[in-house]
Design a protein around this motif. Sequence first.
Motif, mmCIF file in Angstrom:
data_model
loop_
_atom_site.group_PDB
_atom_site.id
_atom_site.type_symbol
_atom_site.label_atom_id
_atom_site.label_comp_id
_atom_site.label_asym_id
_atom_site.label_seq_id
_atom_site.Cartn_x
_atom_site.Cartn_y
_atom_site.Cartn_z
ATOM 1 N N SER A 159 4.141 11.994 7.544
ATOM 2 C CA SER A 159 3.530 10.705 7.207
ATOM 3 C C SER A 159 2.099 10.633 7.731
ATOM 4 C CB SER A 159 4.366 9.547 7.753
ATOM 5 O OG SER A 159 4.462 9.609 9.160
ATOM 6 N N LEU A 160 1.867 11.145 8.935
ATOM 7 C CA LEU A 160 0.525 11.099 9.515
ATOM 8 C C LEU A 160 -0.451 11.948 8.711
ATOM 9 C CD1 LEU A 160 -0.454 11.146 13.243
ATOM 10 C CD2 LEU A 160 -1.578 12.717 11.659
ATOM 11 N N THR A 161 -0.072 13.194 8.420
ATOM 12 C CA THR A 161 -1.001 14.061 7.704
ATOM 13 C C THR A 161 -1.234 13.565 6.277
ATOM 14 O OG1 THR A 161 0.835 15.561 7.170
ATOM 15 C CG2 THR A 161 -0.500 16.094 9.088
ATOM 16 N N MET A 162 -0.189 13.063 5.620
ATOM 17 C CA MET A 162 -0.366 12.546 4.261
ATOM 18 C C MET A 162 -1.276 11.329 4.258
ATOM 19 S SD MET A 162 1.211 14.177 1.714
ATOM 20 C CE MET A 162 1.589 12.924 0.486
ATOM 21 N N ALA A 163 -1.038 10.386 5.185
ATOM 22 C CA ALA A 163 -1.835 9.162 5.228
ATOM 23 C C ALA A 163 -3.310 9.476 5.443
ATOM 24 C CB ALA A 163 -1.318 8.246 6.333
ATOM 25 N N ARG A 164 -3.590 10.401 6.325
ATOM 26 C CA ARG A 164 -4.988 10.703 6.624
ATOM 27 C C ARG A 164 -5.648 11.541 5.534
ATOM 28 N NH1 ARG A 164 -5.093 11.097 13.244
ATOM 29 N NH2 ARG A 164 -3.857 9.209 13.553
ATOM 30 N N LEU A 165 -4.861 12.394 4.883
ATOM 31 C CA LEU A 165 -5.424 13.127 3.755
ATOM 32 C C LEU A 165 -5.706 12.183 2.587
ATOM 33 C CD1 LEU A 165 -6.346 15.753 2.525
ATOM 34 C CD2 LEU A 165 -3.973 16.256 1.889
ATOM 35 N N VAL A 166 -4.871 11.161 2.406
ATOM 36 C CA VAL A 166 -5.153 10.149 1.377
ATOM 37 C C VAL A 166 -6.477 9.455 1.673
ATOM 38 C CG1 VAL A 166 -4.417 7.902 0.487
ATOM 39 C CG2 VAL A 166 -2.775 9.760 0.646
ATOM 40 N N ARG A 167 -6.718 9.076 2.927
ATOM 41 C CA ARG A 167 -7.986 8.440 3.287
ATOM 42 C C ARG A 167 -9.160 9.377 2.999
ATOM 43 N NH1 ARG A 167 -8.220 5.971 9.228
ATOM 44 N NH2 ARG A 167 -10.103 5.002 8.366
ATOM 45 N N ALA A 168 -9.021 10.627 3.413
ATOM 46 C CA ALA A 168 -10.099 11.597 3.212
ATOM 47 C C ALA A 168 -10.351 11.838 1.728
ATOM 48 C CB ALA A 168 -9.744 12.906 3.908
ATOM 49 N N THR A 169 -9.273 11.902 0.944
ATOM 50 C CA THR A 169 -9.408 12.112 -0.491
ATOM 51 C C THR A 169 -10.134 10.954 -1.154
ATOM 52 O OG1 THR A 169 -7.394 13.460 -0.567
ATOM 53 C CG2 THR A 169 -8.112 12.459 -2.633
ATOM 54 N N THR B 38 -0.640 5.747 12.229
ATOM 55 C CA THR B 38 -0.430 6.711 11.148
ATOM 56 C C THR B 38 -1.702 7.021 10.382
ATOM 57 O OG1 THR B 38 1.842 5.915 10.895
ATOM 58 C CG2 THR B 38 0.924 7.203 9.082
ATOM 59 N N TYR B 39 -2.441 5.968 9.993
ATOM 60 C CA TYR B 39 -3.642 6.177 9.193
ATOM 61 C C TYR B 39 -4.860 6.572 10.026
ATOM 62 C CZ TYR B 39 -1.745 4.431 4.765
ATOM 63 O OH TYR B 39 -1.037 4.278 3.590
ATOM 64 N N GLY B 40 -4.775 6.440 11.340
ATOM 65 C CA GLY B 40 -5.922 6.735 12.176
ATOM 66 C C GLY B 40 -6.743 5.495 12.456
ATOM 67 N N THR B 41 -7.826 5.663 13.179
ATOM 68 C CA THR B 41 -8.592 4.532 13.698
ATOM 69 C C THR B 41 -9.314 3.746 12.604
ATOM 70 O OG1 THR B 41 -10.449 6.024 14.105
ATOM 71 C CG2 THR B 41 -8.957 5.591 15.939
ATOM 72 N N ALA B 42 -9.384 2.446 12.827
ATOM 73 C CA ALA B 42 -10.110 1.516 11.960
ATOM 74 C C ALA B 42 -10.144 0.179 12.679
ATOM 75 C CB ALA B 42 -9.429 1.374 10.604
#
Length: 226
Positions: free
Chosen positions: A146-156, A179-183
């Motif tokens: 979930s962590l890697t997918m969420a952050r790759l979605v943001r990067a994409t 999960t999504y990282g900092t904001a």
Amino acid sequence: MTGISYRRPEVRELADACAERAGRHGLSLHLTDDLQNWAGVVGAAMGADGVNPTFDPARSRIAPGSAFHLSALDESGDVAACGAGRLFVTRDFAALIESLALWFDPVPPDMAAGIELATPVPALSGRIAHVGGLWVHPRFRGSGLSLTMARLVRATALDLFDADWDTWVAFQDVAFRSTYGTATTVLCVDGFFPPRGRAERVFLSYATGDQVMDVVRDTVGYTAAV
């Protein structure tokens, strides 16, 4: 990973790291613009209440080239995890929340009154990447997928849309998970929330492109370490 060639080297590095990590679990990553498939997967897994209308072509008109669906598929081709992203070009992102146009296009007549913001939302304008719709199959929960997918979605979303801002919304129970990282996260709805037909506390998270890139670099390190 199939379906895309990233422009930013840091995002390519993250995509490669995520694809390698997914491969160790017998999964492959795929990117398409077919949000109908995303809505079908999430609806079957979570029921209609779990399908975010922002990413559902049945409830929002989505222009070609302004959305994507990232999925992790197992060896049988079944979806193990997925997420989505959209581009909004606007002078006032807060107005999309107030009018409910963030979730519906067109807004249903019975929701035409919109909502009142619980707290002031910053005047985000320009090219706004909006991500969400994250779902992970129960057998992969706790694996870090979930962590890697969420952050790759943001990067994409940042890379595909050349976005000025990165955003997502979340309910009280998950708003402050990492999960999504900092904001930066602010309360935007505290009361009746028409998309769900009940009272909710809804939070908006937002970040600049530079902040997303910091998350990208941190996640590459995380992915390499696990």
